[in-house]
Design a protein around this motif. Structure first.
Motif, PDB file in Angstrom:
ATOM      1  N   UNK A 246      50.671  75.352 -46.595  1.00 41.18           N
ATOM      2  CA  UNK A 246      49.670  74.285 -46.621  1.00 41.18           C
ATOM      3  C   UNK A 246      50.188  73.091 -45.837  1.00 41.18           C
ATOM      4  N   UNK A 247      49.227  72.271 -45.375  1.00 38.39           N
ATOM      5  CA  UNK A 247      49.528  71.090 -44.562  1.00 38.39           C
ATOM      6  C   UNK A 247      48.960  69.874 -45.275  1.00 38.39           C
ATOM      7  N   UNK A 269      53.084  67.600 -32.308  1.00 34.36           N
ATOM      8  CA  UNK A 269      53.021  69.042 -32.150  1.00 34.36           C
ATOM      9  C   UNK A 269      54.213  69.539 -31.381  1.00 34.36           C
ATOM     10  N   UNK A 270      54.742  70.708 -31.777  1.00 37.65           N
ATOM     11  CA  UNK A 270      55.901  71.296 -31.104  1.00 37.65           C
ATOM     12  C   UNK A 270      55.455  72.086 -29.896  1.00 37.65           C
ATOM     13  N   UNK A 271      55.810  71.677 -28.640  1.00 32.94           N
ATOM     14  CA  UNK A 271      55.331  72.352 -27.439  1.00 32.94           C
ATOM     15  C   UNK A 271      55.878  73.752 -27.282  1.00 32.94           C
ATOM     16  N   UNK A 300      49.589  73.137 -26.841  1.00 33.25           N
ATOM     17  CA  UNK A 300      49.154  71.778 -26.575  1.00 33.25           C
ATOM     18  C   UNK A 300      49.562  70.875 -27.727  1.00 33.25           C
ATOM     19  N   UNK A 301      49.894  69.644 -27.405  1.00 30.08           N
ATOM     20  CA  UNK A 301      50.348  68.704 -28.425  1.00 30.08           C
ATOM     21  C   UNK A 301      49.270  68.411 -29.444  1.00 30.08           C
ATOM     22  N   UNK A 302      48.028  68.620 -29.098  1.00 32.82           N
ATOM     23  CA  UNK A 302      46.928  68.329 -30.027  1.00 32.82           C
ATOM     24  C   UNK A 302      46.686  69.453 -31.030  1.00 32.82           C
ATOM     25  N   UNK A 303      47.365  70.592 -30.796  1.00 32.53           N
ATOM     26  CA  UNK A 303      47.139  71.732 -31.690  1.00 32.53           C
ATOM     27  C   UNK A 303      47.746  71.445 -33.064  1.00 32.53           C
ATOM     28  N   UNK A 304      46.986  71.684 -34.106  1.00 31.72           N
ATOM     29  CA  UNK A 304      47.443  71.414 -35.462  1.00 31.72           C
ATOM     30  C   UNK A 304      48.005  72.681 -36.106  1.00 31.72           C
ATOM     31  N   UNK A 305      48.920  72.463 -37.066  1.00 34.52           N
ATOM     32  CA  UNK A 305      49.395  73.594 -37.865  1.00 34.52           C
ATOM     33  C   UNK A 305      48.284  73.995 -38.814  1.00 34.52           C
ATOM     34  N   UNK A 306      48.107  75.280 -38.975  1.00 39.09           N
ATOM     35  CA  UNK A 306      47.052  75.771 -39.838  1.00 39.09           C
ATOM     36  C   UNK A 306      47.619  76.738 -40.868  1.00 39.09           C
ATOM     37  N   UNK A 307      47.056  76.722 -42.045  1.00 39.52           N
ATOM     38  CA  UNK A 307      47.503  77.620 -43.104  1.00 39.52           C
ATOM     39  C   UNK A 307      47.361  79.066 -42.663  1.00 39.52           C
ATOM     40  N   UNK A 308      48.391  79.859 -42.936  1.00 39.93           N
ATOM     41  CA  UNK A 308      48.371  81.270 -42.572  1.00 39.93           C
ATOM     42  C   UNK A 308      49.095  81.565 -41.279  1.00 39.93           C
ATOM     43  N   UNK A 309      49.346  80.546 -40.443  1.00 39.09           N
ATOM     44  CA  UNK A 309      50.068  80.754 -39.188  1.00 39.09           C
ATOM     45  C   UNK A 309      51.527  81.128 -39.463  1.00 39.09           C
TER      46      UNK A 309
END
Length: 330
Positions: A246-247, A269-271, A300-309
């Protein structure tokens, strides 16, 4: 003739007059009672010397240490002659801090010399109360210093109860392993499912209370955990993979294995993060990631961490005691 009663021969206790007197001895005696009608004369020998109780009252105070010989044992205690003609009683309850003494003869014997502490001087009743255990000091007073929380001990199981097992930490001091503190693996209905009387076990000190004389122990805290296995195999700086659970804002909680979690504080975000790995069980996905992972184009720096990744991280700190693992984006 007059009668010199055995109780009036000496201020000390006399069992047999022949041990003190012989036929033909010439004595200076005091007339205690004269019964002209019955023609009886009561005589006293000890009354010709000062009453030792007066000396005892004047010289003894609570807290004083005295040494004397045990003159007799009873069911309720032991009598000790601390001065000629002055006996004190060590009650059975004052013989040990930790052991429950059933019979004074289990601890002391007649004729033995002992050291004791004066507890009370009752001049009116002519009674002197003594304590044996006070000479040694109460071990419960230092229990917290000798057995701090977290200390691991080994001891023998002395008895079982429905609510737990008692373990001998040292002679006379038992700690309780509550039924809920045996194992993390399953719910225990009775301690006999895990231990038996006489078995030597390892446990950790959870808490101690000198006032109530209670010592709480735990065994499940020493069980090997998934976090413990992980800590043995991984070190700070290692690159690991895990599934995002979870985030919350910039805090990402990551599952690194069964029962093993880490926390990553994301500043941005981690490139170079690994792309999500799909398909298969968690174990299969993590195993694939451990073997090299699945590399992807730059994220991309705008990409968010998502549950399940399933993502890659670097271990930046581990606290095995607190079971905390801090991560950073890889």
């Amino acid at each position: 003739d007059g009668l010199l009663h055995v109780g009036d021969i000496s201020w000390s206790r006399v069992a047999d007059p022949s041990t003190e007197l012989a036929v033909g001895d010439v004595l200076d005696l005091k007339v205690l009672k004269l019964d002209r009608q019955a023609g009886k004369i009561s005589l006293g020998l000890k009354q010709m010397s000062p009453d030792p109780w007066k000396e005892a009252v004047a010289s003894l105070n609570p807290g004083d240490r005295v040494t004397g010989e045990i003159t007799r044992l009873t069911d309720f205690g032991a009598f000790v002659e601390v001065l000629p003609g002055v006996e004190g009683l060590i009650h059975v309850s004052e013989m040990s801090w930790t052991r429950r003494i059933q019979r004074p003869s289990d601890v002391l014997k007649k004729g033995e010399r002992v050291e004791a502490v004066v507890l009370k001087v009752d001049s009116a009743a002519g009674r002197l109360s003594l304590g044996l255990r006070q000479v040694l000091g109460n071990p419960w007073n230092t229990i917290k210093e000798r057995y701090p929380n977290g200390k691991v001990i080994e001891g023998k199981v002395t008895r079982l109860a429905t609510f737990g097992a008692f373990v001998e930490v040292e002679e006379g001091i038992d700690g309780l392993v509550h039924v809920s503190e045996f194992t993390n693996e399953k719910r225990i209905g009775h301690p006999s499912e895990v231990v038996k009387v006489g078995q030597v076990v390892r446990a950790v000190i959870l808490s101690s209370d000198p006032e109530t004389r209670r010592l709480k122990l735990g065994m499940k805290q020493l069980e090997a955990t998934s976090a413990g296995h992980f800590a043995q195999e991984a070190t700070v700086g290692d690159r690991v993979s895990g599934r995002v659970l979870h985030v919350r804002g910039n805090t990402v909680t990551v599952q690194l294995g069964e029962g093993v979690e880490g926390v990553c504080i994301v500043e941005e975000a981690a490139p170079d993060a690994l792309a999500p790995v799909s398909g298969g069980s968690l174990a299969a996905q993590l195993a694939a990631a451990w073997k090299g992972g699945v590399k992807s184009p730059a994220v991309k720096s705008s990409e968010l961490y998502r549950e399940g990744q399933v993502r890659s991280f670097t271990i930046i700190a581990m606290d095995t005691a607190g079971k905390k693992i801090e991560l950073a984006p890889a």
